[in-house]
Design a protein around this motif. Structure first.
Motif, PDB file in Angstrom:
ATOM      1  N   SER B  37       0.538  -1.738  -0.062  1.00  0.00           N
ATOM      2  CA  SER B  37      -0.122  -0.120   0.167  1.00  0.00           C
ATOM      3  C   SER B  37       0.950   1.214  -0.106  1.00  0.00           C
ATOM      4  O   SER B  37       0.509   2.050  -0.950  1.00  0.00           O
ATOM      5  CB  SER B  37      -1.143   0.083   1.228  1.00  0.00           C
ATOM      6  OG  SER B  37      -0.391   0.853   1.990  1.00  0.00           O
ATOM      7  N   CYS B  62      -4.341  -7.640  -2.523  1.00  0.00           N
ATOM      8  CA  CYS B  62      -3.677  -7.456  -0.943  1.00  0.00           C
ATOM      9  C   CYS B  62      -3.116  -8.545  -0.362  1.00  0.00           C
ATOM     10  O   CYS B  62      -3.853  -8.572   1.104  1.00  0.00           O
ATOM     11  CB  CYS B  62      -4.677  -5.880  -1.078  1.00  0.00           C
ATOM     12  SG  CYS B  62      -6.452  -6.956  -0.782  1.00  0.00           S
ATOM     13  N   TYR B 318      -7.445  -0.784  -1.118  1.00  0.00           N
ATOM     14  CA  TYR B 318      -6.388   0.136  -0.832  1.00  0.00           C
ATOM     15  C   TYR B 318      -7.225   1.052  -0.961  1.00  0.00           C
ATOM     16  O   TYR B 318      -6.490   1.813  -0.394  1.00  0.00           O
ATOM     17  CB  TYR B 318      -5.341  -0.421  -2.437  1.00  0.00           C
ATOM     18  CG  TYR B 318      -4.338  -1.507  -2.165  1.00  0.00           C
ATOM     19  CD1 TYR B 318      -3.913  -0.974  -1.230  1.00  0.00           C
ATOM     20  CD2 TYR B 318      -4.212  -1.751  -2.827  1.00  0.00           C
ATOM     21  CE1 TYR B 318      -2.563  -2.738  -1.381  1.00  0.00           C
ATOM     22  CE2 TYR B 318      -3.390  -2.797  -3.352  1.00  0.00           C
ATOM     23  CZ  TYR B 318      -2.788  -3.484  -2.103  1.00  0.00           C
ATOM     24  OH  TYR B 318      -1.633  -4.159  -1.534  1.00  0.00           O
ATOM     25  N   CYS B 326      -5.420   3.410  -6.442  1.00  0.00           N
ATOM     26  CA  CYS B 326      -4.641   2.228  -7.678  1.00  0.00           C
ATOM     27  C   CYS B 326      -4.539   3.255  -8.951  1.00  0.00           C
ATOM     28  O   CYS B 326      -3.690   3.024 -10.103  1.00  0.00           O
ATOM     29  CB  CYS B 326      -5.220   1.528  -7.735  1.00  0.00           C
ATOM     30  SG  CYS B 326      -4.800   0.778  -5.913  1.00  0.00           S
TER      31      CYS B 326
END
Ligand SMILES: [Zn+2]
Lengths: 93, 1000
Positions: B37, B62, B318, B326
């Motif tokens: 992240s 993730c 995220y 992203c």
């Protein structure tokens, strides 16, 4: 990793035990009377069953007693535990 | 520097900046970040090169399923760690990570050329190419593959970290702290069951914890808010233990599980010091609840591997958990509803996005919500290609045909800087299958599910195929009540509103106008295998999934195919025209994620690696310069070098001294078994080959023990101490086995015998003094003891005292010399030894070790069980027929001694060998032949013991040779690498054949 119910000590981790192979193979009382084949049968032949099997186990890192178990080798479930000299449970015959 | 952290979340503390190095460059993240992240917050997607083609690769996920963002952590020789997933690594101040697969650097590398020659690297490439010549493997192929494939570096020095083990027992173990795990833990703990909840993340709540869609509510609250309250509540429960940062590594039978708890991996360097790094939990649970959730599937289309292409739900996490976007212009490509949640989240944060959906239409609450927000949706469309080298910059979509087998119409080109893909969800059935559970296939959404739940194991939540919230909660509550046999009412009135997915369409390999051979549709990102590879494997005749997997290396990387296995199966099923459920799955093996050796080993490192047994004279041996040999767990003096002697010189000196004057050996390690009971003599009759009933009290006898198959098992001297009391000695290495064997017979075959066995090996120390002057030394130690041959002959035993301490003295000999073994309680062993040394000074009493002992006994032709025997030698093979009683009706192994095979005359038999050149010492283990000219040379046997005897001034050897008994005087040859050694078969006894020395 089995959890084995030693008939003398109770449930213990498998790492305390050692396996002694198939149970109820009686040492012939008069070996000299046996032919080579008959002696070889006692000496070498083991069933190695997929399914219900009678086995000898020793609580090697515990009370050091030998005993028998009934184990289903297809799922490793221990169905019964009994002392040496006792008759195997008939319902698993 | 770009900053993609676009909003605040409660999980990231933006006031606490954390600096870290990635590929040598310094960046900043925030407390609460993972490495992944933090990289994404810095706008970094490109994290490595692919395994085979060296294509640029970015962060995909993730969590534990991450195939690309694999890092090497740290650079110290003893502390570097490979194969760490950036998506799981919590950021800490001073972290140094580097991309693992990018030699020579991530932005440009030589291996990238593979991308252009990729038609030459098909499935089975490694098998087909790097096969020949064999010698190329070590020097050319392997270094090449390793260098360009970047499998990470192992530390080259011992791991300085501390690891710990802990054994625990619980009524209920709950694996996974998502919503169903939390509900389960609460129900169990509130019903008085001792419960353990483990979760691999640092915060409980799974994917619900950042869920914030208005269409999904529990008791009128956002599901995340509701769950936070539940977590607060369970933290108060006294019989619930919660372990975060703890992942189950293995699930064995009988509900025995191994869990790895991470204790310091997230701490800055200075705070890690002197703390336990990881703890391995060995868990026994009466009942196990598996609530491990599910992972999102990628989609398989051309160039689906560019940096900037992530799983849709990861983009969501995220954003909503880490506050990181992203991209700024995102396309979501999906076949199910979950990408719509991502889309709506992105929309709320003002990030431009649109949806490409395989399905012809869809009509759930989520879709209505997206439509009402004006999000553009291309239904019935498929992504056919993507563009952009270091990061995706655009893609093409086309309309799907009615049957979904092909594309129709015109290409539509769309620009983007990020693509989220969602191919549905795969239940994490790893734990279920590791424990031996079977799987069922559900055609509806093409998932494998736990087939059966047993009385001690159950799967709940999305790992059991329950995907919508209402299903998850209702089913979990019902199942857990039944499974734990409780009646918990906590969730009776819970009101759940959620969006229900109504429409499904799955295509494992998405259609394309370009022929498959010219596409790059990746299935396994980490091992770089494509749909084309799978098809080629099938064309070449592979059918079993296990074979296809190995041939294409699909699912064989460190992620064990968490993202790829389903697609590989799906494509095989489609291509072969069979039902996917009939193919079976590959086997999931522990560990679930890579595990450090240190964790497995725990505290058992260095001197704690193995138990070491030392005799009570050990200190003296150390002080007197002994070199030690390991015999079983024992440390035995091997030889005592003097003034720079090598082993040969020491042994020559020691053995000469023992024969010329006197030598002393620490024999404490010999196994000693105390045998008592009214049937002790009968018992010995049955276990030894010779007769024991007539052994007089105070006498000793050598015995050989066989296995029931007639082969020599152990040997030693046993002493009759009184009528019903014997002391048996065994070989050092065989002591424990002999005791086991004797106990086995006593308990199971002969329970009627009144015999008790006690191991007394550690209770007594033994000093063995031999040589022509040994009697004089004994006389100094025991001045009142009559040592005459009449009173104390060979093979007899006396009790006497040294300063009021009882000693058992046996006159027995393993060297052929006049010899006494003094046994004393172990606490006096060291004093006894020193007194012997002192008394022996005037006779040059020389301490000798195991090597000299071996030499001395070889001169006399005494065997060592385990060196001259190997479990295939009968007493007759050893030319020891004299030790087998003809009169006894039975003993262990007797019947086997006349089986057709054991009476063969051409068995291998023990002989002596003398080299024609007396200076030539044979190698132990060397093969023996009679002829070196023929094409086929028969191996007749091998050398078992070999020494240069200083007492005979020539080389001597023992060997086992086929029909050796009849070969005395015959010439044989020992072919060595650079010469052939000529030997003559001799007697096994080389020195003092008529035992004069015994009574010297
Ligand atoms: Zn026991």
């Amino acid at each position: 990793m089995f959890l084995i119910n030693c008939p003398f000590c109770g449930e213990r981790d498998q790492s305390e035990f050692s396996s002694g192979g198939e149970a109820h193979i009686v040492r012939p009382k008069q070996p000299t009377e046996l032919s080579d084949d008959e002696w070889a049968e006692y000496l070498f032949m083991r069933k190695n069953i997929k399914g219900i099997q009678f086995e000898r186990w020793n609580h090697a890192h515990g009370c050091r007693k030998w005993f028998n178990i009934v184990r289903d080798t297809s799922n490793d479930k221990i169905l019964s535990v009994y002392k040496m000299g006792e008759k195997p449970p008939v319902n698993y015959k | 520097m770009p900053n993609y952290r676009i909003h605040k979340t409660e999980y990231i503390d933006e006031t606490k900046r954390v600096s870290f190095k990635y590929d040598g460059k310094t960046y900043f993240g925030c407390e609460g970040d993972t490495l992944a992240s933090a990289l994404l917050a810095n706008g970094i997607h490109l994290v490595g090169r692919s395994f085979k083609y060296h294509r640029p690769r970015g962060i995909v996920s993730c969590g534990a399923e991450e195939p690309n963002a694999i890092c090497q952590i740290g650079s110290k020789k003893d502390l570097t760690e490979p194969n760490v997933r950036a998506t799981e690594l919590e950021l800490y101040e001073g972290l140094e990570a580097s991309s693992q697969n990018c030699w020579p650097n991530v932005k440009f590398d030589i291996g990238g050329i593979n991308n252009f020659i990729s038609p030459l690297i098909p499935a089975g490439f490694y098998y087909k190419t790097f096969m020949w010549p064999k010698s190329f493997w070590k020097k050319v192929y392997e270094p090449l593959i390793r260098l360009s494939a970047g499998l990470g570096k192992s530390p080259t020095e011992p791991d300085p970290d501390i690891y710990d083990h802990k054994h625990v027992h619980y009524d209920v173990l709950v694996i996974g702290g998502g919503i169903s795990g939390i509900i389960t833990a609460k129900m169990a703990a509130k019903n008085n069951l001792k419960t353990l909840l483990v979760d691999d993340k640092k915060i409980l709540g799974g994917s619900t914890i950042y869920q914030n869609n208005e269409a999904i509510k529990i008791d009128d609250k956002l599901s995340s808010e509701w769950l936070k309250n539940e977590i607060q509540e369970i933290k108060k429960l006294s019989n619930l233990t919660i372990k975060i940062r703890t992942s189950i590594a293995a699930y064995h039978g009988y509900n025995f599980l191994l869990a790895k708890e991470n204790l310091t991996d997230h701490l800055p360097e200075e705070k890690k010091k002197n703390k336990i790094r990881q703890r391995l939990w060995k868990i026994r649970a009466k009942k196990v609840v598996i609530a491990t959730g599910s992972i999102e599937r990628p989609l398989v289309f051309n160039n689906n591997d560019r940096p900037g292409i992530l799983l849709s739900n990861s983009i969501n996490k995220y954003l909503d958990y880490y506050g990181v976007s992203c991209g700024e212009n995102i396309i979501l490509f999906t076949n199910n509803d979950s990408a719509y949640e991502t889309s709506i989240s992105l929309h709320k944060k003002g990030i431009k996005n649109l949806i490409v959906d395989l399905r012809k239409s869809a009509s759930s609450e989520l879709i209505k919500q997206a439509e009402s927000l004006g999000i553009k949706i291309y239904f019935n469309h498929v992504v056919t290609n993507t563009f952009g080298y270091r990061k995706i910059n655009s893609l093409e979509i086309m309309k799907l045909s009615e049957d979904g087998n092909t594309t129709v119409g015109n290409k539509i080109k769309l620009s983007c800087d990020c693509l989220g893909m969602s191919g549905g969800w795969t239940p994490m059935v790893h734990m279920h299958t590791q424990s031996g559970g079977k799987l069922d296939f559900r055609d509806d959404d093409q998932v494998f599910l736990p087939k059966e739940n047993s009385e001690d194991k159950i799967s709940v939540g999305s790992c059991n195929g329950d995907f919508d919230l209402e299903n998850i909660i209702d089913k979990t509550v019902n199942k857990i009540n039944k499974f734990l046999d409780i009646d918990n009412q906590d969730y009776q009135d819970t009101n759940i509103i959620c969006s229900k997915e109504n429409d499904k369409r799955n295509i494992w390999l998405l259609p394309n106008k370009i022929p498959l051979g010219k596409t790059k549709c990746f299935i396994d990102f980490q091992n770089d295998s494509t749909a084309k590879d799978i098809k080629l494997a099938l064309k070449e005749g592979f059918r079993s999934i296990e074979h296809v997997k190995r041939y294409t290396t699909t699912g064989m990387a460190t992620d064990q195919g968490k993202l790829s296995n389903m697609h590989a199966l799906g494509i095989i099923a489609d291509t072969a025209g069979v039902k996917m459920g009939t193919l079976g799955t590959t086997t999931f093996r522990p560990p679930f994620t890579p595990l450090a050796f240190g964790t497995l080993v725990g505290r058992n490192v260095g001197k704690f690696f193995e138990v070491v047994r030392k005799t009570s004279m050990h200190e003296w041996h150390v002080e007197n310069n002994a070199e030690f040999e390991n015999v079983g767990q024992w440390k035995r003096p091997w030889y005592y070098p003097k003034d720079g002697e090598n082993m040969h010189d020491s042994v020559q000196r020691e053995s000469k001294a023992a024969r010329d004057s006197a030598g002393i050996l620490d024999a404490s390690t010999l196994g000693k078994i105390d045998i008592q009971g009214t049937d002790a003599s009968e018992f010995l009759n049955r276990v030894y080959t010779n007769a024991w009933s007539k052994l007089a009290i105070g006498k000793c006898r050598y015995g050989i023990m066989l296995n029931e198959d007639g082969m020599v098992y152990d040997d030693g001297v046993t002493t009759r101490i009184s009528e019903n009391h014997y002391l048996m000695t065994t070989t050092t290495g065989g002591a424990a086995n002999v005791l086991n064997k004797l106990e086995d017979y006593l308990q199971t075959e002969w329970p009627e015998l009144d015999v008790y066995l006690t191991s007394v090996t550690d209770h007594y120390s033994t000093a063995s003094i031999c040589g022509p002057n040994s009697k004089k030394i004994l006389n100094k130690l025991f001045p009142n003891l009559d040592l005459s041959d009449e009173n104390f002959p060979h093979m007899s035993f006396k009790v006497d005292k040294i300063e009021n301490i009882n000693c058992r003295i046996m006159r027995i000999s393993f060297t052929g010399e006049l010899s006494y073994e003094i046994n004393i309680e172990s606490k006096y062993g060291n004093s006894l030894w020193k007194m012997c040394i002192e008394a022996g000074k005037e006779f040059n009493l020389t301490p000798y070790g195991t090597e000299t002992m071996h030499l001395l006994r070889a001169e006399k032709g005494f065997i060592i069980v385990g060196q001259d025997t190997d479990g295939t030698m009968t007493p007759s093979d050893l030319q020891m027929d004299w030790i087998v009683s003809k009169k006894k009706y039975d003993f262990i192994g007797k019947r086997s001694l006349y089986r057709s095979d054991t009476i063969r005359e051409d068995r291998k038999q023990l002989v002596g060998l003398l080299t024609d050149d007396p200076k030539e010492i044979l190698e132990e283990g060397a093969q023996i032949v009679s002829d070196i000219k023929s094409k086929h040379i028969d191996m007749l046997g091998h050398v078992t013991s070999s020494y240069f005897s200083p007492n005979l001034n020539k080389s001597i050897a023992l060997a086992v040779v086929r029909s050796g008994k009849t070969m005395k005087g015959q010439k044989l040859i020992i072919p060595m690498e650079n010469k052939n050694i000529n030997v003559t078969v001799s007697d096994t006894i080389f020195l003092d054949k008529d035992n004069k020395k015994l009574n010297a």
